[in-house]
Design an enzyme around this catalytic site. Structure first.
Site, PDB file in Angstrom:
ATOM      1  N   LYS A 138       0.778  -1.201  -0.096  1.00  0.00           N
ATOM      2  CA  LYS A 138       0.165  -0.025  -0.051  1.00  0.00           C
ATOM      3  C   LYS A 138       0.717   1.164  -0.033  1.00  0.00           C
ATOM      4  O   LYS A 138       0.312   2.374  -0.356  1.00  0.00           O
ATOM      5  CB  LYS A 138      -0.948  -0.025   1.175  1.00  0.00           C
ATOM      6  CG  LYS A 138      -1.741  -1.231   1.407  1.00  0.00           C
ATOM      7  CD  LYS A 138      -2.771  -1.087   2.508  1.00  0.00           C
ATOM      8  CE  LYS A 138      -3.719  -2.381   2.650  1.00  0.00           C
ATOM      9  NZ  LYS A 138      -3.074  -3.412   3.275  1.00  0.00           N
ATOM     10  N   VAL A 165      -6.814  -1.291  -1.970  1.00  0.00           N
ATOM     11  CA  VAL A 165      -7.981  -0.604  -1.716  1.00  0.00           C
ATOM     12  C   VAL A 165      -9.268  -1.639  -1.400  1.00  0.00           C
ATOM     13  O   VAL A 165     -10.393  -1.231  -2.126  1.00  0.00           O
ATOM     14  CB  VAL A 165      -8.370   0.448  -2.504  1.00  0.00           C
ATOM     15  CG1 VAL A 165      -7.279   1.686  -2.223  1.00  0.00           C
ATOM     16  CG2 VAL A 165      -8.324  -0.094  -3.964  1.00  0.00           C
ATOM     17  N   GLU A 223      -4.571  -9.862  13.305  1.00  0.00           N
ATOM     18  CA  GLU A 223      -3.463  -9.891  13.681  1.00  0.00           C
ATOM     19  C   GLU A 223      -2.731 -10.169  15.113  1.00  0.00           C
ATOM     20  O   GLU A 223      -3.521  -9.623  15.809  1.00  0.00           O
ATOM     21  CB  GLU A 223      -2.477  -8.875  12.860  1.00  0.00           C
ATOM     22  CG  GLU A 223      -2.682  -8.417  11.694  1.00  0.00           C
ATOM     23  CD  GLU A 223      -1.903  -9.336  10.800  1.00  0.00           C
ATOM     24  OE1 GLU A 223      -0.699  -9.909  11.067  1.00  0.00           O
ATOM     25  OE2 GLU A 223      -2.222  -9.849   9.535  1.00  0.00           O
ATOM     26  N   LYS A 238      -6.421   3.019   3.163  1.00  0.00           N
ATOM     27  CA  LYS A 238      -7.114   2.632   1.825  1.00  0.00           C
ATOM     28  C   LYS A 238      -8.063   3.978   1.394  1.00  0.00           C
ATOM     29  O   LYS A 238      -7.962   4.277   0.203  1.00  0.00           O
ATOM     30  CB  LYS A 238      -8.248   1.596   2.309  1.00  0.00           C
ATOM     31  CG  LYS A 238      -7.352   0.228   2.201  1.00  0.00           C
ATOM     32  CD  LYS A 238      -8.285  -0.944   2.951  1.00  0.00           C
ATOM     33  CE  LYS A 238      -7.580  -2.337   2.706  1.00  0.00           C
ATOM     34  NZ  LYS A 238      -8.394  -3.186   3.660  1.00  0.00           N
ATOM     35  N   GLY A 335      -9.123 -12.020   3.249  1.00  0.00           N
ATOM     36  CA  GLY A 335      -8.507 -13.069   3.366  1.00  0.00           C
ATOM     37  C   GLY A 335      -7.224 -13.350   2.045  1.00  0.00           C
ATOM     38  O   GLY A 335      -7.384 -12.549   1.197  1.00  0.00           O
TER      39      GLY A 335
HETATM   40  N1  LIG Z   1      -1.930  -9.913   4.206  1.00  0.00           N
HETATM   41  C1  LIG Z   1      -2.910  -9.265   3.626  1.00  0.00           C
HETATM   42  O1  LIG Z   1      -3.896  -9.853   3.713  1.00  0.00           O
HETATM   43  C2  LIG Z   1      -2.672  -8.005   2.770  1.00  0.00           C
HETATM   44  C3  LIG Z   1      -3.587  -7.614   2.030  1.00  0.00           C
HETATM   45  C4  LIG Z   1      -3.434  -6.585   0.952  1.00  0.00           C
HETATM   46  C5  LIG Z   1      -2.058  -5.986   1.089  1.00  0.00           C
HETATM   47  N2  LIG Z   1      -1.183  -6.428   1.878  1.00  0.00           N
HETATM   48  C6  LIG Z   1       0.188  -5.864   1.605  1.00  0.00           C
HETATM   49  O2  LIG Z   1       0.832  -6.732   0.945  1.00  0.00           O
HETATM   50  C7  LIG Z   1       2.570  -6.466   1.143  1.00  0.00           C
HETATM   51  C8  LIG Z   1       3.055  -8.070   1.742  1.00  0.00           C
HETATM   52  O3  LIG Z   1       2.174  -8.457   2.541  1.00  0.00           O
HETATM   53  P1  LIG Z   1       2.543  -9.777   3.385  1.00  0.00           P
HETATM   54  O4  LIG Z   1       1.699 -10.091   4.620  1.00  0.00           O
HETATM   55  O5  LIG Z   1       2.859 -10.770   2.201  1.00  0.00           O
HETATM   56  O6  LIG Z   1       4.262  -9.287   3.945  1.00  0.00           O
HETATM   57  P2  LIG Z   1       5.419 -10.305   4.542  1.00  0.00           P
HETATM   58  O7  LIG Z   1       4.792 -11.678   4.870  1.00  0.00           O
HETATM   59  O8  LIG Z   1       6.157  -9.719   5.582  1.00  0.00           O
HETATM   60  O9  LIG Z   1       6.285 -10.271   3.056  1.00  0.00           O
HETATM   61  C9  LIG Z   1       7.007  -9.375   2.669  1.00  0.00           C
HETATM   62  C10 LIG Z   1       7.802  -9.719   1.876  1.00  0.00           C
HETATM   63  O10 LIG Z   1       9.045  -8.886   1.190  1.00  0.00           O
HETATM   64  C11 LIG Z   1      10.388  -9.383   1.689  1.00  0.00           C
HETATM   65  N3  LIG Z   1      11.050  -8.262   1.580  1.00  0.00           N
HETATM   66  C12 LIG Z   1      11.220  -7.277   2.547  1.00  0.00           C
HETATM   67  N4  LIG Z   1      12.268  -6.430   2.357  1.00  0.00           N
HETATM   68  C13 LIG Z   1      12.607  -6.604   0.943  1.00  0.00           C
HETATM   69  C14 LIG Z   1      13.661  -6.071   0.060  1.00  0.00           C
HETATM   70  N5  LIG Z   1      14.216  -4.803   0.483  1.00  0.00           N
HETATM   71  N6  LIG Z   1      13.836  -6.647  -1.073  1.00  0.00           N
HETATM   72  C15 LIG Z   1      13.269  -7.673  -1.260  1.00  0.00           C
HETATM   73  N7  LIG Z   1      12.089  -8.194  -0.695  1.00  0.00           N
HETATM   74  C16 LIG Z   1      11.992  -7.782   0.565  1.00  0.00           C
HETATM   75  C17 LIG Z   1      10.413 -10.426   2.776  1.00  0.00           C
HETATM   76  O11 LIG Z   1      11.591 -10.976   2.630  1.00  0.00           O
HETATM   77  P3  LIG Z   1      11.821 -11.921   3.831  1.00  0.00           P
HETATM   78  O12 LIG Z   1      10.822 -12.868   4.250  1.00  0.00           O
HETATM   79  O13 LIG Z   1      13.113 -12.325   3.607  1.00  0.00           O
HETATM   80  O14 LIG Z   1      11.955 -10.957   4.865  1.00  0.00           O
HETATM   81  C18 LIG Z   1       9.020 -10.995   2.353  1.00  0.00           C
HETATM   82  O15 LIG Z   1       9.290 -12.065   1.447  1.00  0.00           O
HETATM   83  C19 LIG Z   1       2.327  -5.726   2.595  1.00  0.00           C
HETATM   84  O16 LIG Z   1       2.552  -4.405   1.976  1.00  0.00           O
HETATM   85  C20 LIG Z   1       0.860  -5.724   3.028  1.00  0.00           C
HETATM   86  O17 LIG Z   1       0.453  -4.471   3.456  1.00  0.00           O
HETATM   87  C21 LIG Z   1      -1.289  -7.432   2.521  1.00  0.00           C
END
Ligand SMILES: NC(=O)c1ccc[n+]([C@@H]2O[C@H](COP(=O)([O-])OP(=O)(O)OC[C@H]3O[C@@H](n4cnc5c(N)ncnc54)[C@H](OP(=O)(O)O)[C@@H]3O)[C@@H](O)[C@H]2O)c1
Length: 359
Positions: A138, A165, A223, A238, A335
């Site tokens: 985001k 969003v 969370e 959003k 989800g």
């Molecule tokens: N979860 C949801 O339901 C949801 C919904 C909508 C949007 N989002 C958004 O989607 C995004 C990802 O969410 P998530 O839950 O998947 O987060 P996450 O599990 O923390 O995954 C983040 C990923 O980014 C990697 N990363 C961090 N810094 C990096 C860098 N400098 N270069 C390359 N990779 C890097 C991390 O690597 P490592 O594992 O090696 O640290 C990990 O693989 C967030 O911005 C979140 O707000 C999430």
């Protein structure tokens, strides 16, 4: 031409090569979702979805012939990182990812609300290299979606941001396409499924806020630290993205008046109960004096209001316009599957810019 979209295709003819930058929960869910849906997409749209690069903070993998998204997702879900795989490159530079020859870069890096980085840098560089961008992160959407869209238009590519969003709930696309030509006067929305579920549990079972949060945590919906959702931050982020894209680009997160559902007074809950109303965490952006006034706060929604029936983790949005009246869209449960499906929708939209599927 009527009906051609529904005709079965036997051979995908249009290659869509994509990279996932940020391979955590969302990145892995997308890899698996695309793996599971690729046959359907090939048959229905003639598109061959090919995952050619993935990156996490430890390194990246690429293969122009295609990576196995299902197997990579299982790797990630077992707690391992990409650098632990044979063939992984330890130092991931974006140029390396783009050199894999990607059409779409999906950015699912951690959100930074203050700088948008590193996702914003990845988005800018991807667009400059002529790749479409699809955002789960985001941060870039919050700080720079209109700017990124202008840059993308100059390069003949697009920025998909529906996962930032509301994900499964269509918001931006509805406003832009279905309300084109009208002035958007107000956006009213339930955008945080976790808060809505907590409020629903409190009302339906008469449990306290803390009991409802604990229940949602046990179900894996809230969370471990629920403050981002229940304090209204998620809704504010959003809504700011939507406001900047649809009403006033000068809107900023720090100007949002924000009250969360963690501050509900017992009198307020009792009043809602007595009047037959339902408490919703409402985000509201109102066009005023050439700008927008943006607020997030719990409100009591009366029985005749369409938001009254939006229970559980569902979401809803109401657009108020001058010439096209009001439009309400509801649905889109929260989800990881829904986020992955929204990302896939944005990826497919890169092939459908004029509303007509190619391939
Ligand atoms: N979860 C949801 O339901 C949801 C919904 C909508 C949007 N989002 C958004 O989607 C995004 C990802 O969410 P998530 O839950 O998947 O987060 P996450 O599990 O923390 O995954 C983040 C990923 O980014 C990697 N990363 C961090 N810094 C990096 C860098 N400098 N270069 C390359 N990779 C890097 C991390 O690597 P490592 O594992 O090696 O640290 C990990 O693989 C967030 O911005 C979140 O707000 C999430």
């Amino acid at each position: 031409m009527a009906g051609t979209r529904g005709l079965a295709r036997l051979t995908p003819v249009d290659l869509l090569r994509f990279a996932i930058v940020g391979f955590g929960n969302v990145g892995a869910a997308l890899a698996r979702h695309v793996h599971e849906r690729s046959e359907r997409v090939g048959r229905r749209y003639g598109i061959d979805l090919r995952l050619v690069a993935v990156a996490d903070s430890t390194g990246f993998l690429n293969d122009t012939a295609g990576l196995d998204g299902n197997e990579l997702a299982a790797w990630r879900e077992s707690g391992r990182r990409l650098a632990e795989r044979s063939g992984a490159h330890r130092h991931c530079q974006l140029e390396d990812v783009l050199a894999a020859g990607v059409d779409v870069v999906v950015i699912s890096l951690p959100t930074d609300r203050d700088t948008g980085k590193p996702g914003l840098n990845v988005a800018r560089a991807s667009i400059a290299a002529g790749a479409h961008v699809v955002l789960a992160d985001k941060g870039p959407a919050l700080l720079a979606l209109p700017e990124l869209e202008r840059e993308a238009a100059l390069r003949g590519v697009t920025v998909g941001a529906s996962a930032t969003v509301g994900a499964a709930l269509p918001t931006l696309s509805v406003a832009r396409r279905e309300l084109a030509g009208a002035e958007l006067l107000e956006i009213e929305a339930i955008l945080n499924g976790t808060s809505n579920l907590i409020l629903t549990s409190m009302r339906e079972r008469g449990i306290s806020f803390h009991e409802a949060v604990a229940e949602a945590q046990r179900a894996g919906i809230a969370e471990p630290d629920p403050s981002y959702d229940v304090q209204g931050w998620d809704t504010a982020v959003k809504l700011t993205i939507l406001t900047r894209a649809l009403i006033d680009e000068r809107a900023t997160l720090n100007l949002v008046g924000r009250t969360g559902i963690d501050e509900l007074e017992p009198d307020f809950v009792e009043w809602a109960h007595r009047t037959g109303g339902r408490i919703r965490l409402i985000g509201r952006a109102v066009r005023r004096n050439g700008g927008a006034v943006v607020t997030v706060a719990p409100e009591v929604v009366p029985p005749h209001n369409p938001f009254h029936l939006v229970d559980g983790a569902r979401k809803a949005i109401r657009f108020v316009t001058d010439d096209l009246g009001e439009l309400v869209v509801t649905g889109g449960a929260s989800g990881r599957r829904d986020v992955a499906a929204a990302l896939l929708r944005d990826m497919l939209a890169t092939k459908c810019q004029s509303g007509v599927w190619k391939g």
